[in-house]
Write an enzyme that holds these catalytic residues in place. Structure first.
Site, PDB file in Angstrom:
ATOM      1  N   SER A  27       0.862  -1.179   0.000  1.00 47.32           N
ATOM      2  CA  SER A  27       0.000   0.000   0.000  1.00 47.32           C
ATOM      3  C   SER A  27       0.896   1.226   0.000  1.00 47.32           C
ATOM      4  O   SER A  27       2.122   1.122  -0.040  1.00 47.32           O
ATOM      5  CB  SER A  27      -0.913   0.000   1.231  1.00 47.32           C
ATOM      6  OG  SER A  27      -0.161   0.287   2.399  1.00 47.32           O
ATOM      7  N   SER A  30       2.791   0.856   3.513  1.00 48.60           N
ATOM      8  CA  SER A  30       3.499  -0.327   4.003  1.00 48.60           C
ATOM      9  C   SER A  30       3.641  -1.390   2.915  1.00 48.60           C
ATOM     10  O   SER A  30       2.951  -1.363   1.892  1.00 48.60           O
ATOM     11  CB  SER A  30       2.762  -0.927   5.205  1.00 48.60           C
ATOM     12  OG  SER A  30       1.487  -1.411   4.813  1.00 48.60           O
ATOM     13  N   LYS A  47       5.200  -6.964   8.143  1.00 52.41           N
ATOM     14  CA  LYS A  47       4.677  -5.678   7.678  1.00 52.41           C
ATOM     15  C   LYS A  47       5.743  -4.617   7.911  1.00 52.41           C
ATOM     16  O   LYS A  47       6.151  -4.359   9.044  1.00 52.41           O
ATOM     17  CB  LYS A  47       3.394  -5.336   8.442  1.00 52.41           C
ATOM     18  CG  LYS A  47       2.693  -4.073   7.953  1.00 52.41           C
ATOM     19  CD  LYS A  47       1.375  -3.875   8.699  1.00 52.41           C
ATOM     20  CE  LYS A  47       0.609  -2.661   8.210  1.00 52.41           C
ATOM     21  NZ  LYS A  47      -0.676  -2.497   8.923  1.00 52.41           N
ATOM     22  N   ASP A 140     -11.304   0.808   9.574  1.00 54.18           N
ATOM     23  CA  ASP A 140     -10.990   0.379   8.208  1.00 54.18           C
ATOM     24  C   ASP A 140     -11.348  -1.092   8.012  1.00 54.18           C
ATOM     25  O   ASP A 140     -10.609  -1.848   7.381  1.00 54.18           O
ATOM     26  CB  ASP A 140      -9.511   0.621   7.891  1.00 54.18           C
ATOM     27  CG  ASP A 140      -9.215   0.617   6.384  1.00 54.18           C
ATOM     28  OD1 ASP A 140     -10.164   0.807   5.588  1.00 54.18           O
ATOM     29  OD2 ASP A 140      -8.043   0.429   6.014  1.00 54.18           O
TER      30      ASP A 140
END
Length: 278
Positions: A27, A30, A47, A140
């Site tokens: 994204s 990340s 991550k 989210d």
């Protein structure tokens, strides 16, 4: 977040004690890798979040994520195994979910049977109950952020990616616009103050998509999306499945997707809804 293996030219790289095996997703903020611990061989999802990309708001969200995940061990919430700073990035070592995410599951399977939707909602509800106990609003929730433990016919769902989460105490509200428009509550789209019920709208959108194979509302922009939500007089269920859905299922979906948050189900009402009872 399925296994998107890079081509054969993928060079062996490492982050700390972990050897990167493939890129799972990326994204603007990340990158997520499938990796193995160099000594134990444990497979994890790493991550990687460059510190330079973090605004003060995003750093606060990350601190919330780390504090929450470090204190929780629940089957329906992604498990944080380790975190550390490495060469200008924060690295989160998370449990690896071989089943990918719910978005790819829906894309592969299409709409699911009502009994599967019920099982998935029960699992989401169990995870959300832990968020509620810790005063966490996710902000989210969407199929991409719901991971599946395995790829067989009975996966365990895990709520993931708390990068936009924050603590919201009772009687508090927030105003930061964040999330993904197709799953974003109308009050956020309208730049209004909001509370934990924004997560309930997102759960309703996920339930609708599980049952129909597509999200409940669309729009070429956030403005058009909001207009379409406000103009709707009933949810756009597929006419092929509507006659076969239990009234409790339709009721749950409709009450989660109430435009007015005062009319929307609370998290407690969601857990106790007839559709989710065994």
């Amino acid at each position: 977040m399925g296994e998107n293996f890079e081509n054969s030219n993928f060079q062996e790289q490492s982050l700390g004690d972990y050897v990167l095996r493939s890129k799972l997703g990326e994204s603007s903020l990340s990158t997520v890798w499938r990796a193995e611990h160099r000594t134990t061989g444990e497979v994890v999802a790493l991550k990687q979040i460059p510190l330079a990309k973090l605004t003060r708001h995003l750093r606060n969200c990350l601190d919330c994520e780390l504090t929450f995940l470090s204190s929780v061990n629940h089957p329906n919430i992604i498990r944080l195994l380790d975190f550390f700073e490495y060469e200008g990035s924060i690295i989160l070592a998370l449990e690896f979910c071989a089943g990918g995410n719910l978005a790819s599951y829906i894309q592969h399977h299409g709409r699911v049977q009502e009994c599967v939707a019920k099982r998935f909602m029960q699992q989401l509800g169990a995870g959300l109950k832990v968020l509620k106990q810790n005063h966490i609003v996710h902000r989210d929730l969407k199929p991409e952020n719901i991971l599946l433990s395995c790829s067989d016919c009975n996966p365990i769902l895990k709520i993931a990616d708390f990068g936009l989460s924050r603590i919201l105490l009772p009687d508090e509200s927030a105003e930061t616009v964040c999330g993904s428009p197709l799953y974003m509550a109308p009050e956020i789209l309208q730049f209004q103050r909001y509370d934990e019920k924004v997560d309930m709208w997102s759960v309703g959108a996920i339930l609708f998509e599980l049952l129909n194979g597509y999200p409940p509302f669309h729009g070429r922009s956030s403005v058009q999306l909001l207009q379409n939500i406000k103009a709707s007089t009933s949810l756009p269920f597929c006419h092929l499945i509507l006659p076969h859905l239990h009234p409790d299922c339709i009721d749950l979906c409709s009450r989660l997707l109430s435009i007015n948050p005062d009319d929307r189900l609370s998290s407690e009402e969601f857990y106790q809804h007839n559709f989710l009872q065994l």
